[in-house]
Design a protein around this motif. Structure first.
Motif, short mmCIF file in Angstrom:
data_model
loop_
_atom_site.label_atom_id
_atom_site.label_comp_id
_atom_site.label_asym_id
_atom_site.label_seq_id
_atom_site.Cartn_x
_atom_site.Cartn_y
_atom_site.Cartn_z
N SER A 240 83.50 42.60 11.17
CA SER A 240 83.34 43.94 11.30
C SER A 240 83.65 44.84 12.67
CB SER A 240 81.88 44.41 10.54
OG SER A 240 81.86 44.16 9.37
N SER A 241 82.98 44.12 13.56
CA SER A 241 83.17 44.57 14.86
C SER A 241 84.77 44.72 15.33
CB SER A 241 82.35 43.83 15.84
OG SER A 241 80.88 43.89 15.68
N LEU A 242 85.42 43.50 15.04
CA LEU A 242 86.83 43.40 15.17
C LEU A 242 87.48 44.34 14.34
CD1 LEU A 242 88.77 42.01 16.93
CD2 LEU A 242 89.12 40.04 15.04
N TRP A 243 87.25 44.57 13.23
CA TRP A 243 88.09 45.76 12.34
C TRP A 243 87.74 46.98 12.83
CZ3 TRP A 243 85.25 49.40 9.51
CH2 TRP A 243 86.17 50.24 8.60
N ALA A 244 86.51 47.40 13.15
CA ALA A 244 86.43 48.50 13.82
C ALA A 244 87.00 48.90 14.93
CB ALA A 244 84.79 48.80 14.21
N SER A 245 87.23 47.93 15.87
CA SER A 245 88.02 48.08 17.04
C SER A 245 89.61 48.23 16.88
CB SER A 245 87.56 47.01 17.99
OG SER A 245 88.21 45.55 17.82
N TYR A 284 77.21 60.34 17.85
CA TYR A 284 77.89 60.48 18.84
C TYR A 284 79.44 60.46 18.67
CZ TYR A 284 73.41 59.67 20.96
OH TYR A 284 71.95 59.70 21.36
N ALA A 285 79.63 60.56 17.50
CA ALA A 285 81.08 60.56 17.04
C ALA A 285 81.84 61.38 17.65
CB ALA A 285 81.14 60.82 15.37
N HIS A 286 83.02 61.25 18.47
CA HIS A 286 84.10 61.97 18.94
C HIS A 286 84.94 62.62 17.86
CE1 HIS A 286 86.95 63.42 21.60
NE2 HIS A 286 86.25 63.22 22.74
N PRO A 287 85.15 63.83 17.71
CA PRO A 287 85.85 64.57 16.73
C PRO A 287 87.44 64.12 16.92
CG PRO A 287 85.35 66.17 18.61
CD PRO A 287 84.55 65.01 18.83
N GLU A 288 88.13 63.60 18.11
CA GLU A 288 89.32 63.21 18.20
C GLU A 288 89.35 61.96 17.93
OE1 GLU A 288 90.93 64.90 21.61
OE2 GLU A 288 90.74 66.99 21.14
N ASP A 289 88.35 61.12 17.66
CA ASP A 289 88.49 59.58 17.46
C ASP A 289 89.60 59.31 16.10
OD1 ASP A 289 88.26 56.96 17.01
OD2 ASP A 289 86.07 56.91 17.21
N PRO A 290 90.66 58.69 16.37
CA PRO A 290 91.65 58.42 15.34
C PRO A 290 91.06 57.56 14.20
CG PRO A 290 92.00 56.99 17.20
CD PRO A 290 90.98 57.95 17.74
#
Length: 309
Positions: A240-245, A284-290
């Motif tokens: 899951s960590s690799l998928w998220a990255s 802490y989500a960034h609004p421009e995080d793709p």
């Protein structure tokens, strides 16, 4: 003070080298000060490491990060130095790289030795581990924006190492992001972002790298490094960590899910998918995080699957 590390493209059999130019006033690492090793003087630290390990570090290979420094040595090894606050060092100790050396069936640099110390005026400890050189360059940054060129053999080596790791035994507990992972942490992280009604109890805990991302693996030859935080964790944490990255490159994220299908289809893997999504979609989500939209859609799908039983 001006520190410049020469940029050279890593190749098989060479060390990690990146361009890093830092211009600042010389600062000391002291108690009560926000520590950032990219700008603070580490000369005394490097001197101590050289004396303790009886080796000379090559100045033009120094890589400085916020809480770690690394460099190649004259004997063709790599030394990674990290500063960690005492409250981030669990009861199990702080020897992840050392203890990972006993793991079998995993492609990783050979561990040679270490030195650990604490300065009397710091509420932190320092650790330097000397390992073999990486067989290639890191695949990329922790979060990729472009798809890397990876062969089928590379994916087979990744799967073989992750499967071998999960099949072993350890008394260590993983510390992703330097935080000890527990059932309470899993529940709190998921419930803090997703309010739907489903059981968050983890059924199976297995050894995991706990910091699996594209900056900690090499290509074209696969190798997995930076083992500081490995230990027992819920099944599916690494996948899951690799998928998220990978989410900023949807085709790559899909490939990760195909390669680690058994992890993602398990109940614990679904919980770990939500755990990973909670870090992207949380306060802490960034609004421009793709990655936001894809993480949101995946979370909705996984929650439906968990509720369906």
């Amino acid at each position: 003070m001006r520190l410049t590390a020469t940029a050279r493209a890593p190749a098989p059999g060479t060390s990690r080298r990146i361009t890093a130019t830092v211009t600042s006033m010389t600062l000391s690492v002291s108690a009560g000060q926000a520590v950032d090793l990219r700008v603070q003087s580490v000369d005394s630290v490097l001197d101590r490491v050289e004396r303790s390990l009886q080796v000379r570090l090559l100045p033009d290979t120094v890589v400085r990060k916020r809480r770690s420094v690394g460099a190649r040595t004259v004997r063709d090894t790599w030394v990674r130095i990290e500063r960690r606050s005492l409250d981030k060092i669990p009861d199990q100790g702080w020897n992840g790289t050392e203890s990972a050396a006993r793991l079998e069936g995993i492609a990783q640099p050979e561990w040679h030795g270490c030195v650990v110390w604490r300065n009397p005026d710091e509420s932190a400890m320092w650790r330097a581990d000397e390992t073999g050189l990486l067989p290639g360059a890191p695949v990329g940054s922790a979060i990729l924006s472009e798809a890397p060129e990876l062969t089928d053999d590379w994916w087979e080596a990744l799967n073989a190492s992750l499967d071998a790791l999960a099949a072993q035994d350890t008394g260590r507990i993983a510390t992703p992001d330097t935080v000890t992972i527990t059932q309470a942490l899993v529940t709190e992280s998921i419930r803090g972002v997703f309010s739907a009604d489903f059981d968050t109890t983890v059924e199976r805990w297995v050894p995991a790298h706990a910091d699996l991302n594209w900056a900690n693996m090499t290509a074209p030859t696969f190798s997995l490094f930076d083992w500081e935080d490995w230990g027992s964790a819920p099944l599916g944490l690494d996948a899951s960590s690799l998928w998220a990255s990978s989410l900023a490159v949807p085709a790559l994220a899909d490939r990760v899910r195909r390669e680690r299908r058994s992890d993602f289809e398990s109940r614990d893997g679904k919980l770990m998918t939500l755990f990973a999504c909670s870090k992207i979609l949380g306060p802490y989500a960034h609004p421009e995080d793709p990655r936001l939209e894809l993480a949101r859609r995946m979370a909705e799908q996984v929650i439906e699957e968990l509720q369906a039983g």
